[in-house]
Scaffold this active site. Structure first.
Site, PDB file in Angstrom:
ATOM      1  N   LYS A  98       0.865  -1.171   0.000  1.00  0.00           N
ATOM      2  CA  LYS A  98       0.000   0.000   0.000  1.00  0.00           C
ATOM      3  C   LYS A  98       0.900   1.218   0.000  1.00  0.00           C
ATOM      4  O   LYS A  98       1.611   1.478   0.972  1.00  0.00           O
ATOM      5  CB  LYS A  98      -0.911   0.003   1.228  1.00  0.00           C
ATOM      6  N   THR A 208      -8.994   3.545  11.926  1.00  0.00           N
ATOM      7  CA  THR A 208      -9.375   4.320  13.111  1.00  0.00           C
ATOM      8  C   THR A 208     -10.805   4.046  13.562  1.00  0.00           C
ATOM      9  O   THR A 208     -11.074   3.978  14.763  1.00  0.00           O
ATOM     10  CB  THR A 208      -9.232   5.833  12.832  1.00  0.00           C
TER      11      THR A 208
END
Lengths: 259, 259, 259, 259
Positions: A98, A208
């Protein structure tokens, strides 16, 4: 559901990608990752304590069978990101990365110019590159053109919890690229995931929203369900929007997922 | 999930309420109802062909074990609605009714004045009344005051597919009544259900969004997942919204579900 | 602009209605009212200190030539509101009243049932009644049916500053009544006024947004301009919405003002 | 209002920038430009018929005293745009250019990579460069860094009429650059202009919304008023948003302009 998502040579059944940051502790992280049903988890190479052993190491707590997706969080230039990817390949032998080149510590927004530069180099070096980017369809097309295996536009800034702020942009982007589109960043709650999937995106990556929820494991379960719900709703073909039900003509038919 | 929803004397594990209108055919309806995981299904008493027998009858196709929730669709005055509820009780012996007094055929909006009148009478006659109403918290409080077992505010007009148009109103309503809040009408796709549940509503009733989707059974499955996702996300406690993740102060903390 | 707004026997050139509450001091209020270009100002009869003389009295500071619109703020029942209107007529001889029957001190939401009751009585007594109400088109139609000269749906709760929270409801309401529609309550800033006018509403009434702005006089000027802008934009006929400009088919044509 | 906007060496009193495309005829264009109060009008150099004389020429119909802002519409590479700017300088001697490098004919989205390249060259050649760009704050900062005199983020794609689709992005962008921010593209109606200005942007450029309105001259007047309204509202300091007025704590204080 036998439907699968293919990215490069990798095949996934779950369309929820997860992260490993910000958890209160490793056991909670592991439990949440399991609850999420995710088959792939991203790890910030630069934040990994490579000297940690056994239970001290984050890697110890990654559920068995989950694929590792090394990311370049903490990199602010193409060069840094490239070096980090090479390190990841040496460590784990994986081609899948990524790519994340951020512009600054405050907004955590991607630097699309540096990202493009890094992507081009990494693709040439044989990496399967998943670049984090804005919801700009033109940049996404450029990333596809240099050979990225997918594009990962943000829904909103990292950690903002604002959800998909501009469904119109994601609709255009989805239309303009052929590679898989993974919404990365911005998710705050379950409906945000469903909305991204209903727009026709192929997967969602989030961290998150699970890690910092009051009950991470329950939220992970919610995200799993929302991802499946959104995908199914997209495939099932929703009803058109009308001002009221008896109206003959739909009002927002062609952008049904946008709000 | 052992959590249950109690309405009057009735207890539910699923928080998705479904309808029986507008399906292409009965077998599809049955399959979709099963896929939805719903434990209760609403039927328009006035539209029911009571002379139909066996497979000709809608009732034949209600999955075994599903509770029947007779509704007063097609009633435009309190008197009509009251008579319809009495008929339903005679037919099925059930006290549970969905009270629906619409103002006109075009908008299909509820007439809250007539609804209040009917609710008062029906409660006195021992019905467990679930009234369809607007998202006006004051009217909802009045319905609670006359003894309704729950309130069913619309997300948007019946059949509109517009989703929760005014999350702020639902938030106020949720805060102002103690009885369960079931969002009824307006759902277009899976994320709409998730949003309603994330606002703290107790359940969602929908019909057109499943019945008129291109693939009703798949959409039913999506709605089931979205309902569970929204409920779990609500209970899990979402992260606050911020302009960007590194910001110290949340921007919309107290209305986290609203957009 | 020679276009006028007629409510009962009263004719207005300005479509901005203003209030008198919450100003830091009377001179600021006067200056702001003048800057607003408003021709009519609403005064809470019950909050007026009738014993105050000269500069001590709020009425002293209403700019010359502005029409007074007595309102029933502080009334929580139909009876209270009716009495207050009668008092207003005795005091100023005016038939024009803003009917406001609130449900409670906390939400400041209108009680539409009590409002309907009061409206019916007041119309019979010869008042020109402008009722504050929700954005429920059905209630608005009832208010029209009992003879109200206009209806005043909220954009959002009084003092909330949330703007037009449900443009869809205002669109339906606008379509369903023939009397003028004045959006009352909820305005936070200039664009909120423009949006209300672009939806085809006939006027906007606001108070807090000017009175509690950091610079009330400048905000009053902004509201005047926004009201004219919104009206002109509505009359000028806006372009359709499209996903991008080269697209051939509009995406939200029939609800162009909604967002 | 004595407040002025400074871009490079140029000073403006009006904050509305206008275009010249898509008008039904030149006289309507002239009348609309006058009604808009705009002091600067942009012209596509490549679409200008330089052989046209007198009333046949678009330039003949630009109101006296309006500054000309040549733009590079129709350019799809940095090189094309640079050449077009040089041509404009030869034609009119002006340093001021609107740089527009689009990615394709369909979406009309800016190509930020090519735009950055062109901006860098043009600044070095002494141009006062106003670049059309996305609402990406990082790209805006880069444009500022290479010396652009302002940045012109889109509200939505050119000609879409969708307004400011992502107020959050404009808020971040506004915060991250010091040069003036001019919202360019996407405006559909008056409130869109007001919203852009309320976010703290310095000016708005629009064309289609006026040129293709049913009554362009009236719409031009609406846009002028909306621009002034939005600017004044921004400066006046709006009230905070609350769930209802009596609530003690604001709900969206720090992102007051966003919706």
């Amino acid at each position: 559901m036998s439907e699968t998502l293919r990215i490069g040579n990798h095949v996934f059944h779950s369309r929820l990608f997860t992260g490993t940051g910000k958890y209160a502790d490793f056991p909670t992280m592991k439990e949440a990752l399991l609850a999420s049903g995710s088959e792939i988890v991203t790890v910030a190479v630069r934040r990994l304590d490579l000297s940690a052993k056994g239970e001290e190491s984050l890697l110890h707590w990654i559920p068995e069978g989950m694929k590792l997706l090394p990311n370049t969080a903490g990199c602010f230039t193409a060069d840094d990101a490239i070096r980090t990817c090479r390190l990841a390949r040496e460590l784990w032998g994986s081609d899948l990365v990524k790519l994340e080149v951020l512009a600054d510590q405050k907004t955590l927004l991607p630097d699309v110019v540096e990202t493009l530069k890094a992507a081009e180099v990494l693709v040439k070096e044989g990496f399967t590159v998943l670049p984090y980017t804005t919801d700009d369809a033109v940049v996404a097309r450029k990333l596809e053109d240099v050979g990225c295996a997918a594009v990962m536009p943000l829904g909103a800034p990292i950690g903002s919890g604002l959800g998909v702020r501009n469904p119109y942009n994601l609709m255009i982007l989805r239309e303009q690229v052929k590679v898989p589109v993974l919404v990365d960043a911005g998710v705050g709650t379950a409906s945000d995931v469903a909305i991204a999937m209903e727009l026709g995106c192929d997967a969602v990556l989030l961290n998150t929203a699970i890690a910092c929820a009051k009950e991470p494991v329950r939220m992970a379960r919610a995200m799993k369900a929302a991802c499946e719900a959104g995908r199914d709703a997209y495939l099932a073909g929703r009803i058109p929007k009308k001002l009221y039900g008896s109206a003959s003509s739909p009002i927002e038919g062609t952008i049904s997922g946008a709000r």
